[in-house]
Scaffold this active site. Structure first.
Site, mmCIF file in Angstrom:
data_model
loop_
_atom_site.group_PDB
_atom_site.id
_atom_site.type_symbol
_atom_site.label_atom_id
_atom_site.label_comp_id
_atom_site.label_asym_id
_atom_site.label_seq_id
_atom_site.Cartn_x
_atom_site.Cartn_y
_atom_site.Cartn_z
ATOM 1 N N TYR A 158 15.959 31.780 6.145
ATOM 2 C CA TYR A 158 14.774 32.473 6.687
ATOM 3 C C TYR A 158 14.788 32.541 8.211
ATOM 4 O O TYR A 158 14.984 31.527 8.883
ATOM 5 C CB TYR A 158 13.494 31.744 6.287
ATOM 6 C CG TYR A 158 13.106 31.861 4.840
ATOM 7 C CD1 TYR A 158 12.801 33.096 4.275
ATOM 8 C CD2 TYR A 158 12.999 30.720 4.046
ATOM 9 C CE1 TYR A 158 12.411 33.186 2.942
ATOM 10 C CE2 TYR A 158 12.608 30.807 2.716
ATOM 11 C CZ TYR A 158 12.319 32.043 2.172
ATOM 12 O OH TYR A 158 11.938 32.123 0.869
ATOM 13 N N LYS A 179 0.842 -1.216 0.000
ATOM 14 C CA LYS A 179 0.000 0.000 0.000
ATOM 15 C C LYS A 179 0.871 1.258 0.000
ATOM 16 O O LYS A 179 2.094 1.161 0.186
ATOM 17 C CB LYS A 179 -0.912 -0.026 1.231
ATOM 18 C CG LYS A 179 -0.148 0.077 2.548
ATOM 19 C CD LYS A 179 -1.018 -0.242 3.760
ATOM 20 C CE LYS A 179 -0.205 -0.110 5.031
ATOM 21 N NZ LYS A 179 -0.860 -0.725 6.196
ATOM 22 N N ARG A 236 -10.473 0.258 15.323
ATOM 23 C CA ARG A 236 -10.517 0.989 14.057
ATOM 24 C C ARG A 236 -11.583 0.319 13.210
ATOM 25 O O ARG A 236 -12.679 0.084 13.686
ATOM 26 C CB ARG A 236 -9.113 0.969 13.433
ATOM 27 C CG ARG A 236 -8.778 2.167 12.599
ATOM 28 C CD ARG A 236 -7.350 2.132 12.080
ATOM 29 N NE ARG A 236 -7.028 0.915 11.314
ATOM 30 C CZ ARG A 236 -5.867 0.685 10.716
ATOM 31 N NH1 ARG A 236 -4.905 1.575 10.792
ATOM 32 N NH2 ARG A 236 -5.652 -0.427 10.057
ATOM 33 N N MET A 290 11.713 25.584 0.992
ATOM 34 C CA MET A 290 10.893 24.730 0.132
ATOM 35 C C MET A 290 11.769 23.860 -0.774
ATOM 36 O O MET A 290 11.523 22.668 -0.922
ATOM 37 C CB MET A 290 9.953 25.599 -0.705
ATOM 38 C CG MET A 290 8.860 24.821 -1.404
ATOM 39 S SD MET A 290 7.738 25.856 -2.368
ATOM 40 C CE MET A 290 6.790 26.675 -1.101
HETATM 41 C C1 LIG Z 1 -0.079 -1.686 6.898
HETATM 42 C C2 LIG Z 1 -0.665 -2.941 7.392
HETATM 43 C C3 LIG Z 1 0.141 -4.075 7.622
HETATM 44 C C4 LIG Z 1 1.663 -4.057 7.557
HETATM 45 O O1 LIG Z 1 2.185 -3.574 8.770
HETATM 46 P P1 LIG Z 1 3.771 -3.482 9.015
HETATM 47 O O2 LIG Z 1 3.885 -2.972 10.403
HETATM 48 O O3 LIG Z 1 4.284 -2.513 8.001
HETATM 49 O O4 LIG Z 1 4.334 -4.829 8.818
HETATM 50 C C5 LIG Z 1 -0.502 -5.256 7.932
HETATM 51 N N1 LIG Z 1 -1.849 -5.313 8.054
HETATM 52 C C6 LIG Z 1 -2.643 -4.230 7.885
HETATM 53 C C7 LIG Z 1 -4.110 -4.352 8.026
HETATM 54 C C8 LIG Z 1 -2.082 -2.999 7.558
HETATM 55 O O5 LIG Z 1 -2.857 -1.934 7.390
#
Ligand SMILES: *Cc1c(COP(=O)(O)O)cnc(C)c1O
Length: 385
Positions: A272, A46, A144, A320
């Site tokens: 800055y 992801k 969650r 920036m």
């Molecule tokens: C992002 C995620 C993972 C991976 O977690 P890591 O700590 O990066 O290994 C596994 N399961 C779910 C549901 C996630 O959202």
């Protein structure tokens, strides 16, 4: 979300992240060897592969033997399929009604948490002969998304009744598998065990998976059928103090090059707001990158970078597109074009995402997403060279 890169025009990319795909494959094999043969791996790609570029990452992992992937959104799953990724693709955020077609056409496996989603999918699944696999997400304590454990039996019946849909997996997620106190992870896993017992009596057991990287390296008893490592693939652990898994290689480096060098008298205010003032005659090197490249302003006067294989302090407010470095203490003259490593190795020295995350008061995950998703990416196969 996936961010498209502009067409390559390499001479303009003085600042870039380098992605070592050989290190990524190495990490995958390290994890593969650590797990027993029976445990499957769902590689988490992801957020554009935690900033490393989802397509390249997934292709390299597939080459190393990976046959299951997790993305956040349907669009990412579609891109993976279109670039030739086989195997299971799990979509963590589920789907919107108008994405049903894509789920079916690209054989994606969404997470579901609402029986309404089953009827939506069932109406699209009609023509698909092997049906649509879904993953039921149970909230065992993360607080969650997902469904409460008490709703599982009812949900399983709804899945059994939904035409063309089968339960490919039952999953949950830990809220603190990297924490020193392990009690809550054991409690979550016990709840998960109870909902899985319910399932074993049903007509479609599905694969059970709950472990992220932290649980994978710390709690072998929680591996279940499959594990979902993310950060470890990219060479890092969630917390070095609680997780021990030697040998992982960081995959990403952030590099740029000096574009100007100046001699400043003592007492000169830098950048800055003059948040830094020289207290001696100072050689200042300027690097063409700043918070636009994810090198956040809150790193100002806190960060170090590598030049000529040594650590030098960043000074003055990060802008920036520009960052000032104090190179006075380097024995050899710094010249425009000299390499600056903001994250990665140079000579004997090394700065990793954990150290930068410490300066920023955040996690290595956030550093990788920031740097990786805001910079041009160059792919290497270093360990193969
Ligand atoms: C992002 C995620 C993972 C991976 O977690 P890591 O700590 O990066 O290994 C596994 N399961 C779910 C549901 C996630 O959202």
């Amino acid at each position: 979300m996936v961010r498209r890169q502009a067409a390559a025009f390499s001479s303009s990319h003085r600042s870039r992240v380098e992605i070592d795909l050989a290190a990524l494959r190495f990490n995958y094999r390290l994890i593969r060897n650590f797990l027993g043969e029976k445990t499957g791996i769902l590689s988490v790609v992801k957020s554009d592969g935690y900033g490393h570029g989802m397509e390249a990452v997934a292709a390299a992992l597939q080459e190393a033997g990976a046959d299951g992937f997790c993305v956040a959104e349907v669009e990412e799953g579609v891109i993976l399929r279109e670039t030739g990724i086989k195997g299971d693709i799990i979509v963590f955020l589920g789907f919107r009604p108008d994405e049903c077609r894509a789920i079916v056409d690209y054989s994606l496996q969404p997470i579901v948490f609402d029986p309404e989603q089953l009827s939506l999918l069932a109406s699209s699944a009609g023509k698909k002969k092997d049906g649509i696999g879904i993953h039921l997400k149970v909230d065992t304590g993360m607080g969650r998304s997902g469904i409460a454990p008490v709703l599982v039996p009812e949900f399983i019946r709804a899945i059994e009744d939904a035409e063309g849909i089968y339960l490919a997996g039952m999953m949950s997620h830990f809220h603190g598998a990297d924490q020193k106190a392990t009690g809550s992870s054991f409690e979550q896993n016990e709840l998960f065990r109870q909902v899985n017992c319910l399932l074993r009596g049903s007509s479609m057991p599905g694969a059970a998976h709950i472990a992220n990287t932290a649980a994978m390296v710390r709690f072998p008893e929680m591996h279940w059928d499959k594990v979902r490592p993310g950060i470890s693939l990219y060479g890092y652990l969630p917390d070095k103090n609680t997780c021990n898994f030697p040998g992982l290689k960081p995959v990403m480096s952030l590099k740029t090059e000096v574009f100007q060098v100046r001699q400043m008298p003592a007492g000169t205010g830098i950048s800055y707001g003059h948040s830094f003032r020289t207290d001696r005659p100072t050689r200042l090197a300027l690097a063409p990158l700043g918070y636009n490249e994810g090198y956040l302003r809150l790193l100002s006067n806190r960060a170090q970078v590598l030049v000529h294989g040594r650590r030098v302090p960043q000074v003055g407010n990060i802008c920036m597109n520009m960052t000032a470095l104090d190179v006075t203490d380097l024995p050899e003259e710094v010249l425009p074009g000299d390499e600056v490593v903001l994250m990665g190795e140079q000579g004997e020295e090394k700065i990793d995402a954990d150290e930068i995350a410490g300066w920023m008061g955040t996690l290595n995950y956030e550093v990788l997403c920031l740097f990786g998703n805001l910079n041009h990416r160059c792919y290497l196969n270093k360990s193969d060279l």
